[in-house]
Design a protein around this motif. Structure first.
Motif, PDB file in Angstrom:
ATOM      1  N   SER A  83       0.868  -1.181   0.000  1.00 27.91           N
ATOM      2  CA  SER A  83       0.000   0.000   0.000  1.00 27.91           C
ATOM      3  C   SER A  83       0.902   1.227   0.000  1.00 27.91           C
ATOM      4  O   SER A  83       2.097   1.127   0.257  1.00 27.91           O
ATOM      5  CB  SER A  83      -0.922  -0.006   1.213  1.00 27.91           C
ATOM      6  N   ARG A  84       0.344   2.380  -0.271  1.00 24.56           N
ATOM      7  CA  ARG A  84       1.173   3.573  -0.392  1.00 24.56           C
ATOM      8  C   ARG A  84       0.505   4.735   0.317  1.00 24.56           C
ATOM      9  O   ARG A  84      -0.680   4.961   0.188  1.00 24.56           O
ATOM     10  CB  ARG A  84       1.357   3.897  -1.874  1.00 24.56           C
ATOM     11  N   ASN A  85       1.314   5.476   1.067  1.00 23.35           N
ATOM     12  CA  ASN A  85       0.877   6.709   1.693  1.00 23.35           C
ATOM     13  C   ASN A  85       1.901   7.761   1.321  1.00 23.35           C
ATOM     14  O   ASN A  85       3.089   7.549   1.488  1.00 23.35           O
ATOM     15  CB  ASN A  85       0.803   6.537   3.217  1.00 23.35           C
ATOM     16  N   GLN A  86       1.426   8.877   0.789  1.00 29.01           N
ATOM     17  CA  GLN A  86       2.351   9.928   0.372  1.00 29.01           C
ATOM     18  C   GLN A  86       1.901  11.254   0.959  1.00 29.01           C
ATOM     19  O   GLN A  86       0.711  11.568   0.988  1.00 29.01           O
ATOM     20  CB  GLN A  86       2.383  10.045  -1.142  1.00 29.01           C
ATOM     21  N   GLN A  87       2.870  12.020   1.436  1.00 27.56           N
ATOM     22  CA  GLN A  87       2.637  13.384   1.883  1.00 27.56           C
ATOM     23  C   GLN A  87       3.646  14.263   1.180  1.00 27.56           C
ATOM     24  O   GLN A  87       4.809  13.875   1.020  1.00 27.56           O
ATOM     25  CB  GLN A  87       2.820  13.515   3.390  1.00 27.56           C
ATOM     26  N   SER A  88       3.204  15.425   0.768  1.00 31.97           N
ATOM     27  CA  SER A  88       4.140  16.356   0.154  1.00 31.97           C
ATOM     28  C   SER A  88       3.695  17.778   0.457  1.00 31.97           C
ATOM     29  O   SER A  88       2.540  18.033   0.794  1.00 31.97           O
ATOM     30  CB  SER A  88       4.247  16.126  -1.353  1.00 31.97           C
ATOM     31  N   VAL A  89       4.635  18.671   0.352  1.00 32.76           N
ATOM     32  CA  VAL A  89       4.366  20.092   0.519  1.00 32.76           C
ATOM     33  C   VAL A  89       5.220  20.841  -0.503  1.00 32.76           C
ATOM     34  O   VAL A  89       6.369  20.461  -0.764  1.00 32.76           O
ATOM     35  CB  VAL A  89       4.637  20.557   1.972  1.00 32.76           C
ATOM     36  N   ARG A  90       4.627  21.850  -1.095  1.00 31.34           N
ATOM     37  CA  ARG A  90       5.373  22.660  -2.049  1.00 31.34           C
ATOM     38  C   ARG A  90       6.411  23.483  -1.295  1.00 31.34           C
ATOM     39  O   ARG A  90       6.144  23.990  -0.209  1.00 31.34           O
ATOM     40  CB  ARG A  90       4.447  23.586  -2.831  1.00 31.34           C
ATOM     41  N   ILE A  91       7.576  23.622  -1.874  1.00 33.81           N
ATOM     42  CA  ILE A  91       8.645  24.369  -1.220  1.00 33.81           C
ATOM     43  C   ILE A  91       8.212  25.814  -0.986  1.00 33.81           C
ATOM     44  O   ILE A  91       8.525  26.395   0.049  1.00 33.81           O
ATOM     45  CB  ILE A  91       9.963  24.273  -2.016  1.00 33.81           C
ATOM     46  N   ARG A  92       7.441  26.374  -1.894  1.00 29.55           N
ATOM     47  CA  ARG A  92       6.998  27.766  -1.698  1.00 29.55           C
ATOM     48  C   ARG A  92       6.087  27.903  -0.484  1.00 29.55           C
ATOM     49  O   ARG A  92       5.945  28.972   0.071  1.00 29.55           O
ATOM     50  CB  ARG A  92       6.323  28.317  -2.944  1.00 29.55           C
ATOM     51  N   ASP A  93       5.450  26.794  -0.037  1.00 39.57           N
ATOM     52  CA  ASP A  93       4.570  26.827   1.126  1.00 39.57           C
ATOM     53  C   ASP A  93       5.279  26.479   2.430  1.00 39.57           C
ATOM     54  O   ASP A  93       4.695  26.626   3.501  1.00 39.57           O
ATOM     55  CB  ASP A  93       3.390  25.865   0.932  1.00 39.57           C
ATOM     56  N   VAL A  94       6.522  26.005   2.344  1.00 39.62           N
ATOM     57  CA  VAL A  94       7.273  25.657   3.554  1.00 39.62           C
ATOM     58  C   VAL A  94       7.664  26.947   4.265  1.00 39.62           C
ATOM     59  O   VAL A  94       8.230  27.860   3.669  1.00 39.62           O
ATOM     60  CB  VAL A  94       8.532  24.826   3.211  1.00 39.62           C
ATOM     61  N   ARG A  95       7.335  27.010   5.544  1.00 43.18           N
ATOM     62  CA  ARG A  95       7.677  28.195   6.332  1.00 43.18           C
ATOM     63  C   ARG A  95       8.895  27.953   7.215  1.00 43.18           C
ATOM     64  O   ARG A  95       9.634  28.873   7.519  1.00 43.18           O
ATOM     65  CB  ARG A  95       6.493  28.620   7.214  1.00 43.18           C
ATOM     66  N   SER A  96       9.085  26.700   7.642  1.00 44.79           N
ATOM     67  CA  SER A  96      10.277  26.396   8.429  1.00 44.79           C
ATOM     68  C   SER A  96      10.641  24.925   8.270  1.00 44.79           C
ATOM     69  O   SER A  96       9.798  24.087   7.967  1.00 44.79           O
ATOM     70  CB  SER A  96      10.073  26.746   9.907  1.00 44.79           C
ATOM     71  N   VAL A  97      11.932  24.668   8.484  1.00 50.03           N
ATOM     72  CA  VAL A  97      12.475  23.316   8.423  1.00 50.03           C
ATOM     73  C   VAL A  97      13.139  23.053   9.766  1.00 50.03           C
ATOM     74  O   VAL A  97      14.007  23.823  10.188  1.00 50.03           O
ATOM     75  CB  VAL A  97      13.498  23.151   7.283  1.00 50.03           C
ATOM     76  N   GLU A  98      12.726  22.004  10.424  1.00 53.10           N
ATOM     77  CA  GLU A  98      13.284  21.660  11.740  1.00 53.10           C
ATOM     78  C   GLU A  98      14.198  20.455  11.609  1.00 53.10           C
ATOM     79  O   GLU A  98      13.834  19.452  11.006  1.00 53.10           O
ATOM     80  CB  GLU A  98      12.145  21.337  12.699  1.00 53.10           C
TER      81      GLU A  98
END
Length: 152
Positions: A83-98
């Motif tokens: 089975s597959r689960n994918q999450q993604s976010v556009r780099i332009r929408d990223v506000r912070s990287v921890e």
């Protein structure tokens, strides 16, 4: 012009604890086999070896269940083999990287990255146990800066 285009999985060294268990099971098999030459000793040694193989298979399954990808427009996390689960976010929408690294992760050169967007208090995407997490965080920060300057 593509600056970032990478796909990777958690580092093998992220599973160091499982490999220690495998070594202990192999040592138990060797001690059992050396101590008893009869059929019972051979059977017990075989059980220890089978347990070591099961742990190795679990490690491989866990590692190959995760895949992370980064390109100039998004960061994605894929989980699953069947089975597959994918999450993604556009780099332009990223506000912070921890960046999160425990002491053993720092020693082993692995770490976790979490990507947060403005719309959520929780991380949208998490990369676990990746090699060179500082380098990847910096590369994503640079991509975020490039997108910001091209949109201005």
């Amino acid at each position: 012009m593509s600056v970032i285009n990478a796909q990777f999985r958690p580092a093998w060294r992220n599973y160091w604890f499982g490999f220690v268990i495998v070594l202990l099971l192999l040592a138990a098999a060797a001690i059992t086999a050396a101590g008893r030459i009869d059929a019972g000793g051979t059977f017990a040694a075989g059980l220890w070896l089978a347990a070591a193989l099961v742990v190795l298979l679990i490690i491989a399954f866990k590692r190959f269940s995760w895949k992370f990808s980064i390109d100039d427009s998004r960061v994605s996390r894929h989980y699953g083999i069947i089975s597959r689960n994918q999450q993604s976010v556009r780099i332009r929408d990223v506000r912070s990287v921890e960046l999160d690294q425990g002491i053993l992760q720092r020693i082993l050169g692995v770490g976790n990255l979490a990507f947060y967007s403005a719309g959520s208090d929780n991380a949208e995407v998490r990369f676990i146990g990746i090699k060179r997490p500082l380098e990847w965080r910096d590369r994503i920060d640079q991509a975020m800066d490039r997108l910001k300057h091209t949109n201005d």
